[in-house]
Design a protein around this motif. Structure first.
Motif, PDB file in Angstrom:
ATOM      1  N   SER A   1       0.870  -1.216  -0.083  1.00 43.02           N
ATOM      2  CA  SER A   1      -0.189   0.026   0.080  1.00 43.02           C
ATOM      3  C   SER A   1       0.834   1.163   0.003  1.00 43.02           C
ATOM      4  O   SER A   1       2.127   1.187   0.398  1.00 43.02           O
ATOM      5  N   SER A   2       0.216   2.529  -0.483  1.00 43.87           N
ATOM      6  CA  SER A   2       1.054   3.673  -0.636  1.00 43.87           C
ATOM      7  C   SER A   2       1.331   3.983   0.652  1.00 43.87           C
ATOM      8  O   SER A   2       2.499   4.943   0.515  1.00 43.87           O
ATOM      9  N   ASP A   3       1.086   3.867   1.763  1.00 45.33           N
ATOM     10  CA  ASP A   3       1.406   4.492   2.964  1.00 45.33           C
ATOM     11  C   ASP A   3       2.504   3.671   3.749  1.00 45.33           C
ATOM     12  O   ASP A   3       3.103   4.150   4.636  1.00 45.33           O
ATOM     13  N   GLN A   4       3.084   2.624   3.001  1.00 43.58           N
ATOM     14  CA  GLN A   4       3.982   1.901   3.607  1.00 43.58           C
ATOM     15  C   GLN A   4       5.534   2.294   2.918  1.00 43.58           C
ATOM     16  O   GLN A   4       6.159   1.194   2.383  1.00 43.58           O
ATOM     17  N   GLU A   5       5.832   3.496   3.108  1.00 41.37           N
ATOM     18  CA  GLU A   5       7.022   4.134   2.571  1.00 41.37           C
ATOM     19  C   GLU A   5       8.236   3.299   3.157  1.00 41.37           C
ATOM     20  O   GLU A   5       9.069   3.000   2.398  1.00 41.37           O
ATOM     21  N   SER A   6       8.290   3.023   4.237  1.00 36.61           N
ATOM     22  CA  SER A   6       9.505   2.419   4.974  1.00 36.61           C
ATOM     23  C   SER A   6       9.629   1.006   4.439  1.00 36.61           C
ATOM     24  O   SER A   6      10.793   0.602   4.279  1.00 36.61           O
ATOM     25  N   LEU A   7       8.468   0.268   4.053  1.00 36.99           N
ATOM     26  CA  LEU A   7       8.876  -1.286   3.696  1.00 36.99           C
ATOM     27  C   LEU A   7       9.033  -1.044   2.095  1.00 36.99           C
ATOM     28  O   LEU A   7      10.207  -1.906   1.830  1.00 36.99           O
ATOM     29  N   LYS A   8       8.678  -0.030   1.245  1.00 32.10           N
ATOM     30  CA  LYS A   8       9.074   0.249  -0.015  1.00 32.10           C
ATOM     31  C   LYS A   8      10.538   0.402  -0.004  1.00 32.10           C
ATOM     32  O   LYS A   8      11.163  -0.216  -0.907  1.00 32.10           O
ATOM     33  N   GLU A   9      11.049   1.445   0.791  1.00 28.12           N
ATOM     34  CA  GLU A   9      12.414   1.800   1.045  1.00 28.12           C
ATOM     35  C   GLU A   9      13.388   0.603   1.287  1.00 28.12           C
ATOM     36  O   GLU A   9      14.558   0.401   0.790  1.00 28.12           O
ATOM     37  N   GLU A  10      12.814  -0.527   2.117  1.00 25.42           N
ATOM     38  CA  GLU A  10      13.670  -1.574   2.491  1.00 25.42           C
ATOM     39  C   GLU A  10      13.590  -2.603   1.223  1.00 25.42           C
ATOM     40  O   GLU A  10      14.611  -3.065   1.172  1.00 25.42           O
TER      41      GLU A  10
END
Length: 318
Positions: free
Chosen positions: A207-216
């Motif tokens: 989901s778009s609000d999981q920026e930290s997971l995307k960066e990981e």
């Protein structure tokens, strides 16, 4: 050799003699003469299982899978204990897409000759399980392949492929770590490149609000592409994918360098020209972007999106 065969006297003619001649021709990859001699063996003894098995192998090698099934079935009927015939029938059924029948004969071969059932055969059995959607059984077979031969890299890759299809890059990474811990020479650049792509694809399900997971996930993808490049510095696809991951993180200089490296390695690789064109256009280097899109089109004339970008930039210049 044919003169020798034709000169064999009736007193020494036997199915075993012609089987030996056939095996010699088969070893020399002379399939027509091998087949002829196996058929001579059957002319003497139609119940000679070994000749049926050899004929099945030739038909399988030629891609005549139905004929192979007929010959292997006859061989199995005459000698159900034959590993080669059971495996040959399993292979032929697998080639025809008849997975349940393939499983039956692979399992029979394993039951009869567990000590001769190689890692390759465990993987074939696993492939048939996977085809039927029996993923747990497939993984068990692949694990047995690794247990049989820990150096058999296709066993690790087969397990990884199941996890790739499940969109589970972490599980892929786990099996890669096992392979690497056993021997750092097993996996290749293409393996880590594929894992990096899987990490990027995983982002699309976040989901778009999981920026930290995307960066990981992006960081893990970068590590995979860098590992691929470490193994094979001339692997252009890994450089291109590394550039795209840098681009996702707005590391434009790093992206440009990665794309240019990919182009230097393989000037006939269209994708980095296109990607580089987009970056250069975004930073206002229109002429260089035009050249990149033109290069991409020269390599792939039917690339509609490249034509659209090129037309847009040329119209702006006018």
């Amino acid at each position: 050799m044919s003169d020798v065969i034709n000169s064999v006297s009736p007193s020494v003619e036997s199915p075993e003699t012609y089987l030996q001649f056939g095996d010699r021709y088969l070893a020399a990859n002379n399939l027509p003469l091998a087949l002829k001699n196996y058929q001579r063996a059957l002319a003497i003894n139609p119940e000679f299982a070994a000749a049926h098995e050899r004929i099945g192998s030739i038909y399988h090698q030629q891609g005549n899978f139905m004929e192979a099934i007929t010959s292997f079935s006859k061989a199995v009927q005459l000698n159900p204990q034959s590993l080669e015939s059971q495996l040959g029938l399993g292979n032929a059924y697998q080639q025809m897409g008849w997975s349940e029948l393939a499983i039956t004969h692979f399992q029979k071969a394993l039951e009869l000759h567990p000590d001769r059932f190689l890692a390759e055969y465990h993987c074939k059995l696993g492939d048939s399980f996977k085809e039927r959607g029996r993923l747990a059984d497939a993984i068990d077979s692949y694990e047995r392949a690794i247990s049989t031969n820990p150096d058999y890299v296709d066993g690790y890759r087969a397990i990884a492929q199941v996890h790739f299809q499940s969109n589970d890059p972490e599980a892929v990474n786990t099996i890669y770590e096992r392979a690497d811990n056993h021997s750092s020479e097993l996996l290749q650049a293409k393996d880590y490149n594929a894992l990096g792509v899987a990490y990027l694809q995983k982002i699309s399900s976040i989901s778009s609000d999981q920026e930290s997971l995307k960066e990981e996930l992006e960081s893990k993808a970068i590590a995979c592409f860098e590992k691929a490049i470490q193994i094979d510095p001339a692997y252009a696809d890994a450089h291109c994918n590394l550039g795209s991951t840098f681009l996702r993180r707005d590391q434009l200089k790093d992206a440009i360098l990665a794309y240019k490296e990919a182009i230097d390695i393989d000037p006939n690789f269209a994708q980095p020209y296109f990607n580089l064109g987009i970056v250069l256009n975004n930073i206002g280097k229109v002429d260089e972007a035009i050249a990149c899109f033109q290069s991409a089109i020269n390599l792939v004339p039917t690339w509609a999106e490249a034509h659209q970008y090129l037309s847009m930039l040329l119209s702006r210049k006018v």
